[in-house]
Design a protein around this motif. Structure first.
Motif: not given
Lengths: 186, 572
Positions: B172, B532-534, B536-537, B540, B543-544, B547-548, B551
């Motif tokens: 990271a 790192f990409d994985l 991050l995915a 995210i 997080y989503l 958020l869902y 809401i």
């Protein structure tokens, strides 16, 4: 870093919008076309603002270190046009209060997202070089979504004629804050 | 109403066309990301000489950077600093099939200690001798490059060590670097012309005068062509030759001092590649022309090679001169001048037979010797294998002025006082030969080149400075290059009949082949590892998800807030 990273940033930026659209019940009202109209209004307002700024505020020559308070103040005032635009969108839509707010804010924010964030992400996040700023940009778009919803809500409240007097002042202050946000940050 | 609508639509289309064009271009155009750091790199030599290939074969690279400490080096770009460079590390990198090697040289060579410079100079021919498909680049160090190197070193040396959690944290936060060159693959340069220049001063009195030929090769050689400045070898030789041209043209312009010898000056190109310029010049003059100065009476040929330093002087011969021959006269005059005028100089003759079985000839005089012309090479180096003749460490001159020399420069360099002294020795010797001074009984102490005729140190200094201001590798000097043009102009100023002579490699069986892509721009991009990409995915997605849920259950949140603010309202 390539496409995968771009995908990450893209999803971070767009999915909240998508989720908000789905979950706030707008889809039940067939609001899609109205959101697009709101987006078109955004484009129009931005265009007018740019023309206005370019015509009446020539580039200020003078030292680089001194911040031109008056000039920037004037420029920020032009952002009032944003509020007018939101008001215009909301007044054209018939329906309940929340519906109007949501439609206006969604359309507005989506248009802003597409216009100002899409191309930097495409060009930048797809490159080999990694930079934290793309993640920042995507996250920033989430925040601006919330910001626009709030702004639309405050504008709507401002225009309600049956608003109790005690609320008027905070509402006005909040509106002012919205407009001069950029200015105050400097 | 419909006409209006259609008009609006038409306008929209007209506007959208340029927009879509722009979009199309943006989508299609190749990615140009900003680089973390962009710097010039100079590739190692790549050439074929007489069918034998030398040097690094490859030019493009697009690999991650590592330093030597890392365990896995394959398909990675290995970065090394000159201070830590050693042949074993280099071999290790090659054996593990590294993607590329980048050697970082300090900006100012004089900061390097003597032993490191010496060691590198000795390694240079070995680096070239092993033909490799790995591209080897040299870069000059600056702050950013140094920071890239230290970061890479830290991450390389910590690779095999730790637990999974540390590795995760490491990915990271770490910064990897991707090294990318912008050029294409290297290919042979076709039809390269090596230029040589000749000029003459004709002797007084009729035909059939003996000729003295003065030769110096003007190109330089090192492990990287763009870094070969060749101050001592052979910038010093060229400077001496040009200064001699100036002095003798002055002498020859007065009737009283116009001697009975023809002087032929020759600046040869391709000298470091087995003296290609000289070879072809001799062929043209002896085989293809009917009459030339070289065919008739040649007294001797004197080649000047590396004369910018040290208190030794060696006259290299392939056959010891016979008594009574003009060559013997030269030898004797040299000894006279040295003993009487410069006793601090140690002079001796070195005899080495021409060995035709060798890959390359030792000294330039051997080319003449093969064609049966009597020739010598004058040099301060004792052996032709000395690393000082082919080193990139041979850089700008240092003048040890009377105010006190600064730091002692490591590596070969030109010392201007010694260069001047050597020029004077050669000039005096030649004067004694062409005016026959010993036979006339003039003592060895008489100095001819004094006062107005003196050897000008400023002239030598500016010549050496100009010669070392740009790299002079044979691959970089084509017939239009500024160095060749300036040399021609200079010779034209003092000599007559200045001619150019071109050498092109034979099409079917080329004696020499040069390759291009010798200087590139390398970009170092900051990259994060794939994990790192994985990661991050994953973040995210989490997080989503949150958020869902938020809401979806916004209603709950809202009612909670109402309840919190409600009691206040009730009280109100």
């Amino acid at each position: 870093m390539t496409l995968f990273h771009f995908g990450n940033c893209f999803s971070l930026a767009y999915f909240p919008y998508f989720i908000t659209y789905k979950c706030s019940g707008l889809s039940e009202y067939n609001a899609f076309w109205r959101c697009v109209q709101a987006g078109a209004t955004y484009l129009f307002v931005q265009l007018c603002k740019m023309l206005f700024l370019a015509t009446f505020f020539p580039t200020w020559e003078g030292g680089a270190g001194v911040y031109d308070f008056v000039g920037e103040f004037m420029k920020a005032t032009v952002d009032l046009a944003d509020l007018l635009g939101l008001h215009l969108v909301m007044s054209r839509n018939a329906g309940k209060g929340e519906y109007k707010i949501m439609v206006a804010a969604m359309g507005w924010a989506t248009a802003e997202l597409i216009m100002s964030r899409c191309i930097p992400l495409w060009v930048g996040a797809r490159g080999i070089e990694f930079d934290w700023k793309y993640i920042q940009m995507s996250f920033d778009s989430n925040i601006s979504l919330v910001h626009y919803i709030a702004m639309a809500a405050v504008v709507w409240m401002f225009t309600r004629y049956d608003l109790p007097k005690s609320f008027r002042l905070p509402v006005t202050i909040l509106l002012g804050l919205c407009v001069y946000k950029g200015f105050l940050m400097e | 109403m419909f006409e209006e609508a259609s008009e609006v639509l038409e306008n929209m289309l007209k506007w959208s066309l340029p927009l879509s064009l722009v979009l199309f271009l943006v989508l299609v155009c190749p990615l140009r990301a900003e680089a973390a750091h962009e710097f010039s790199v100079y590739r190692m030599q790549q050439y074929d000489l007489q069918g034998q290939t030398y040097g690094s074969r490859n030019a493009i690279l697009n690999t991650e950077a590592r330093t030597v400490e890392a365990e896995v080096l394959s398909r990675r770009c290995v970065m090394m600093r000159l201070a830590d460079f050693s042949y074993e590390k280099y071999q290790k990198a090659l054996q593990q099939s590294a993607g590329a090697v980048v050697i970082i040289l300090p900006q100012n060579m004089s900061t390097m200690p003597q032993d490191i410079v010496q060691q590198f100079m000795e390694l240079e021919p070995e680096l070239l001798a092993t033909e490799t498909i790995v591209p080897v680049y040299f870069a000059l160090e600056d702050e950013e490059l140094l920071s890239i190197y230290t970061q890479t070193q830290i991450s390389s040396s910590s690779q095999g060590s730790s637990s999974a959690a540390e590795v995760l944290l490491h990915t990271a936060t770490a910064n990897g670097f991707q090294m990318v060159t912008s050029g294409a693959q290297s290919k042979a340069v076709s039809d390269w012309a090596i230029t040589s220049l000749e000029g003459r001063l004709s002797g007084a009195g009729g035909e059939d005068l003996p000729t003295i030929v003065l030769v110096a090769h003007y190109d330089s050689f090192g492990v990287a062509p763009w870094l070969s400045y060749g101050a001592d070898s052979n910038g010093s030789g060229v400077a001496i030759l040009l200064e001699l041209a100036r002095l003798f043209s002055r002498l020859y312009s007065y009737k009283r001092t116009h001697a009975g010898y023809n002087l032929l000056f020759f600046l040869s190109g391709g000298g470091k590649f087995n003296y290609q310029g000289t070879k072809r010049w001799l062929e043209d003059n002896l085989d293809h022309t009917d009459s030339s100065l070289l065919q008739d009476n040649v007294a001797f040929v004197l080649c000047l090679d590396t004369l910018g330093n040290s208190d030794n002087l060696y006259l290299h011969v392939s056959k010891p001169p016979k008594e009574g021959s003009p060559q013997h006269v030269l030898l004797k005059e040299l000894e006279t001048v040295v003993t009487h005028q410069h006793p601090d100089l140690k002079f001796s003759m070195v005899h080495k037979k021409i060995n035709l079985a060798d890959d390359t000839l030792a000294w330039e005089h051997e080319r003449f010797g093969i064609r049966r012309l009597p020739a010598f090479t004058l040099s301060h180096l004792e052996s032709h294998r000395s690393p000082a003749r082919h080193s990139i460490m041979d850089m700008r001159s240092v003048s040890s002025s009377l105010e006190g020399a600064g730091e002692a420069t490591a590596g070969p360099h030109v010392d201007l006082t010694k260069l001047r002294r050597n020029t004077k020795v050669i000039a005096e010797t030649l004067a004694r030969v062409i005016y026959n001074l010993t036979e006339k009984g003039v003592s060895g102490d008489l100095e001819i080149f004094t006062e107005q005729m003196q050897v000008q140190e400023d002239q030598l200094a500016s010549l050496v400075d100009w010669l070392t201001a740009q790299p002079r590798a044979a691959q970089l000097l084509d017939k239009d290059s500024s160095i060749v043009n300036t040399l021609e102009y200079y010779l034209n100023h003092y000599l007559k009949d200045v001619k150019r002579h071109l050498v092109r490699a034979d099409k079917r069986d080329p004696e020499f082949v040069f390759y291009d892509q010798l200087k590139q721009t390398m970009n170092a991009y900051r990259v994060k590892p794939a994990i790192f990409d994985l990661l991050l995915a994953f973040c995210i997605a989490a997080y989503l998800g949150v958020l869902y849920l938020a809401i979806q259950n916004f209603g709950l949140l809202y009612s909670f807030l109402r309840r919190v603010t409600a009691p206040r309202v009730k009280q109100h």
